[in-house]
Design an enzyme around this catalytic site. Structure first.
Site, short mmCIF file in Angstrom:
data_model
loop_
_atom_site.label_atom_id
_atom_site.label_comp_id
_atom_site.label_asym_id
_atom_site.label_seq_id
_atom_site.Cartn_x
_atom_site.Cartn_y
_atom_site.Cartn_z
N SER A 10 0.83 -1.21 0.00
CA SER A 10 0.00 0.00 0.00
C SER A 10 0.86 1.25 0.00
O SER A 10 0.34 2.36 -0.15
CB SER A 10 -0.94 0.01 1.21
OG SER A 10 -0.22 -0.15 2.42
N ASN A 24 -2.75 -2.61 12.77
CA ASN A 24 -4.21 -2.48 12.62
C ASN A 24 -4.74 -1.22 13.32
O ASN A 24 -5.61 -0.54 12.82
CB ASN A 24 -4.92 -3.71 13.16
CG ASN A 24 -4.51 -4.97 12.41
OD1 ASN A 24 -3.83 -4.87 11.38
ND2 ASN A 24 -4.89 -6.13 12.92
N THR A 73 -40.02 25.75 -11.55
CA THR A 73 -40.37 24.40 -11.09
C THR A 73 -40.65 23.62 -12.36
O THR A 73 -41.18 24.19 -13.32
CB THR A 73 -41.59 24.40 -10.16
OG1 THR A 73 -42.72 24.91 -10.89
CG2 THR A 73 -41.37 25.25 -8.90
N HIS A 74 -40.28 22.37 -12.37
CA HIS A 74 -40.37 21.55 -13.59
C HIS A 74 -39.58 22.18 -14.75
O HIS A 74 -39.88 21.93 -15.90
CB HIS A 74 -41.83 21.36 -14.03
CG HIS A 74 -42.74 20.95 -12.91
ND1 HIS A 74 -42.99 19.63 -12.59
CD2 HIS A 74 -43.44 21.69 -12.02
CE1 HIS A 74 -43.82 19.58 -11.56
NE2 HIS A 74 -44.10 20.82 -11.18
N SER A 110 -12.92 25.94 -28.52
CA SER A 110 -12.99 24.69 -29.26
C SER A 110 -11.89 24.71 -30.30
O SER A 110 -11.66 25.73 -30.95
CB SER A 110 -14.36 24.58 -29.94
OG SER A 110 -14.27 23.71 -31.05
N LYS A 121 -16.71 29.11 -30.32
CA LYS A 121 -17.15 28.52 -29.06
C LYS A 121 -16.46 29.08 -27.82
O LYS A 121 -15.29 29.41 -27.82
CB LYS A 121 -16.89 26.98 -29.06
CG LYS A 121 -17.75 26.21 -30.01
CD LYS A 121 -19.22 26.13 -29.61
CE LYS A 121 -19.46 25.35 -28.35
NZ LYS A 121 -19.53 23.91 -28.55
N ASN A 123 -16.68 27.43 -24.00
CA ASN A 123 -17.31 26.29 -23.33
C ASN A 123 -17.17 26.37 -21.81
O ASN A 123 -16.14 26.80 -21.30
CB ASN A 123 -16.70 24.99 -23.83
CG ASN A 123 -17.05 24.72 -25.29
OD1 ASN A 123 -18.14 25.10 -25.74
ND2 ASN A 123 -16.13 24.12 -26.02
N GLU A 137 -18.74 21.99 -16.10
CA GLU A 137 -18.90 20.61 -16.58
C GLU A 137 -18.01 19.65 -15.79
O GLU A 137 -18.43 18.56 -15.39
CB GLU A 137 -18.55 20.54 -18.06
CG GLU A 137 -19.54 21.26 -18.94
CD GLU A 137 -19.07 21.31 -20.38
OE1 GLU A 137 -19.73 20.72 -21.22
OE2 GLU A 137 -18.02 21.94 -20.66
N TYR A 195 -10.04 -6.65 11.88
CA TYR A 195 -9.30 -6.16 10.72
C TYR A 195 -9.26 -7.21 9.61
O TYR A 195 -9.06 -8.40 9.85
CB TYR A 195 -7.85 -5.79 11.10
CG TYR A 195 -7.04 -5.36 9.88
CD1 TYR A 195 -7.14 -4.07 9.40
CD2 TYR A 195 -6.25 -6.28 9.19
CE1 TYR A 195 -6.45 -3.69 8.25
CE2 TYR A 195 -5.56 -5.91 8.05
CZ TYR A 195 -5.66 -4.61 7.57
OH TYR A 195 -4.99 -4.24 6.44
N GLN A 215 -7.52 -2.12 3.38
CA GLN A 215 -6.49 -1.32 2.72
C GLN A 215 -7.05 -0.66 1.45
O GLN A 215 -6.62 0.41 1.06
CB GLN A 215 -5.31 -2.25 2.38
CG GLN A 215 -4.13 -1.55 1.76
CD GLN A 215 -2.91 -2.45 1.69
OE1 GLN A 215 -2.32 -2.79 2.72
NE2 GLN A 215 -2.54 -2.87 0.50
N1 ARG Z 1 -1.34 -1.39 4.99
C1 ARG Z 1 -2.30 -1.96 5.87
C2 ARG Z 1 -3.69 -1.33 5.64
O1 ARG Z 1 -3.77 -0.33 5.03
C3 ARG Z 1 -1.92 -1.68 7.28
C4 ARG Z 1 -2.46 -2.64 8.25
C5 ARG Z 1 -1.83 -3.99 8.03
N2 ARG Z 1 -2.24 -4.95 8.98
C6 ARG Z 1 -2.12 -6.23 8.76
N3 ARG Z 1 -2.54 -7.02 9.69
N4 ARG Z 1 -1.64 -6.71 7.64
O2 ARG Z 1 -4.70 -1.85 6.01
#
Ligand code: ARG
Length: 479
Positions: A29, A125, A170-171, A292, A298, A300, A305, A332, A337
């Site tokens: 991560s 965790n 309205t509408h 454009s 144009k 825009n 948007e 957990y 993640q």
């Molecule tokens: N990178 C993990 C997450 O975002 C951190 C927690 C990891 N915990 C574990 N028991 N593998 O959730």
């Protein structure tokens, strides 16, 4: 595999085989949770104080650890640094599984083996649960500021519009005339609800998971109040299983952002519509429009948007989190993640929108003449006309009917109500008199709505002042 060439992991002891290299890269991560560096440093510093108080660190060790963490916190991590081999933390970047691992590696580089004591009495965790809360809390504070700036810009625009009028719909059919200021203030009302929704969510999530351990609570007798106070939480979370797996705070945050996105998107949609030649209520500010490459004439409305588009993306983040959490057994699970990126994306998307909206709003130039023309044709004063009759004792149902007949007659002869003669009007009911014409002017059609929240000119002036002072008070209060 021998200890020497085993990859440095936070959990490798019970493993004999190395991770599949493809899986190893894929499950990291760190490529996105590097954004949590400031939060991870703050939470780790608080934890260091907690374990020092529990006797795990001497005060000299605590000082070294806190200084080391501060040093790591000074690293300016950015997306591009990931590919810069000369960045001081390059080796840790290449190796880190997640932000927690990264900080441990860098802290070790900074203060040596003492760094390895930091993980005493904690689990990733509870760390990720804490980091994410801190991230969401910081995001809420920034977004609250952005919402206030936009609300101020709207109030300012409403003030400059003075007594300018426009049709309300309205509408999507013309309904009654309203003050432009009244229309703009409707968005301020939405923003005020958005502000209160975010503040409520912030209060609900402001509890500290540190000390919850992996699932069942820390295995050391830790004083959880120390961390909670150091991180400006209101109190420690009351249940370790919930604390390590709860992502309500992220869900509420993304849901609140989705609602803000809906509001901004309605504003964007109205401006997009009003800027068309068919409406002609405003000239798009050139500084916020594009041309454009094909059609030379144009201009825009890209800003409005894109805002409509980005609000869809915010709904996507809220939906992703809902689906992610549904069906997760306690506590957990690694699935969680996947909940990080929707939060990061929603936060950055919203902050980006709020960065451009105030300046865009300030630059809006309405075509008040066109708005007034649209508000004073097409029988938008029919309701005021019916009110005139009902004020003279005609039951509203009958008044409605009589004005309906007058409108029909006007449509057939191509005239507005004020162009019908009194004799012509009297054919539809006996209560029409000379003062009827005063009761259906644009001013009268506004001022007959003299209730709290109505578009009568005096009411809107008061509403503007109220809105301005409410937002100002909000700025002074800590979020
Ligand atoms: N990178 C993990 C997450 O975002 C951190 C927690 C990891 N915990 C574990 N028991 N593998 O959730």
């Amino acid at each position: 595999m021998s200890e020497q060439n085993q990859p440095t992991k936070m959990w490798s002891g019970r493993f004999r085989e190395p991770l599949d290299s493809g899986f190893e890269q894929w499950q990291r991560s760190f490529p996105f949770d590097w954004r949590l560096l400031p939060q991870e440093i703050a939470a780790s510093t608080a934890h260091a104080r907690v374990i020092a108080a529990a006797g795990v660190l001497t005060s000299e060790e605590l000082d070294r650890m806190v200084a080391g963490l501060a040093l790591v916190g000074e690293l300016k991590l950015t997306e591009s640094e990931f590919h810069n081999p000369n960045f001081p933390a390059a080796a840790s970047i290449a190796q880190a599984e997640d932000i927690h691992h990264f900080v441990e590696l860098e802290l070790t580089r900074a203060i040596g083996d003492l760094a390895l004591k930091l993980h005493t009495g904690r689990s990733r965790n509870e760390q990720i649960a804490t980091d994410m809360r801190l991230y969401v809390r910081d995001s809420i504070d920034a977004i609250l500021e952005g919402l206030r700036s936009w609300a101020f810009a709207l109030v300012e625009l409403a003030e400059t519009s003075s007594d300018a009028v426009m049709p309300s719909y309205t509408h999507l059919q013309r309904a009654e005339p309203v003050l432009v200021a009244h229309w703009l203030l409707s968005y301020v009302s939405m923003i005020e609800r958005d502000i209160s929704r975010l503040r409520n969510a912030r209060a609900r999530m402001n509890y500290c998971p540190l000390g919850s351990g992996a699932i069942a609570g820390a295995t050391l007798a830790l004083d959880r109040l120390i961390a909670s106070e150091a991180l400006a939480f209101d109190a420690p979370t009351p249940n370790s299983m919930d604390a390590t797996s709860d992502r309500d705070f992220a869900l509420e945050f993304t849901q609140a952002l989705a609602v803000i996105g809906l509001h901004i998107s309605r504003f964007a949609e109205e401006l997009t519509l009003f800027s068309t030649a068919e409406f002609g209520f405003l000239d798009l500010p050139e500084a916020f429009s594009t041309g454009s490459s094909a059609m030379p004439q144009k201009k825009n409305p890209d800003l409005t948007e894109l805002i409509r588009g980005k609000s869809g993306r915010l709904i996507g983040s809220a939906t992703a989190l809902s689906v992610l959490i549904k069906g997760l057994p306690l506590a957990y699970n690694k699935d969680l993640q996947e909940g990080q990126e929707p939060v990061f994306d929603a936060s950055r998307t919203m902050q980006g929108m709020l960065a451009v909206l105030p300046a865009f709003t300030n630059s809006l130039k309405f075509r008040y003449d066109r708005m007034a023309a649209a508000a004073t044709s097409g029988y938008l004063n029919a309701m005021a006309a019916a009110t005139y009759l009902s004020n003279r004792g005609v039951p509203f149902r009958k008044a409605h009917e009589q004005i309906g007949h007058a409108v029909r007659f006007g449509l057939e002869s191509g005239r507005e109500l004020n162009a019908l003669t009194l004799d012509e009007l009297k054919a539809f009911g006996e209560h029409f008199a000379e003062d009827f014409y005063d009761a259906i002017t644009i001013e009268a059609a506004l001022d007959c709505h003299d209730v709290i929240g109505g578009t009568a000119r005096a009411r809107v002036r008061a509403a503007l002042e109220d809105a301005r002072s409410r937002i100002a008070v909000d700025v002074e209060q800590p979020a």
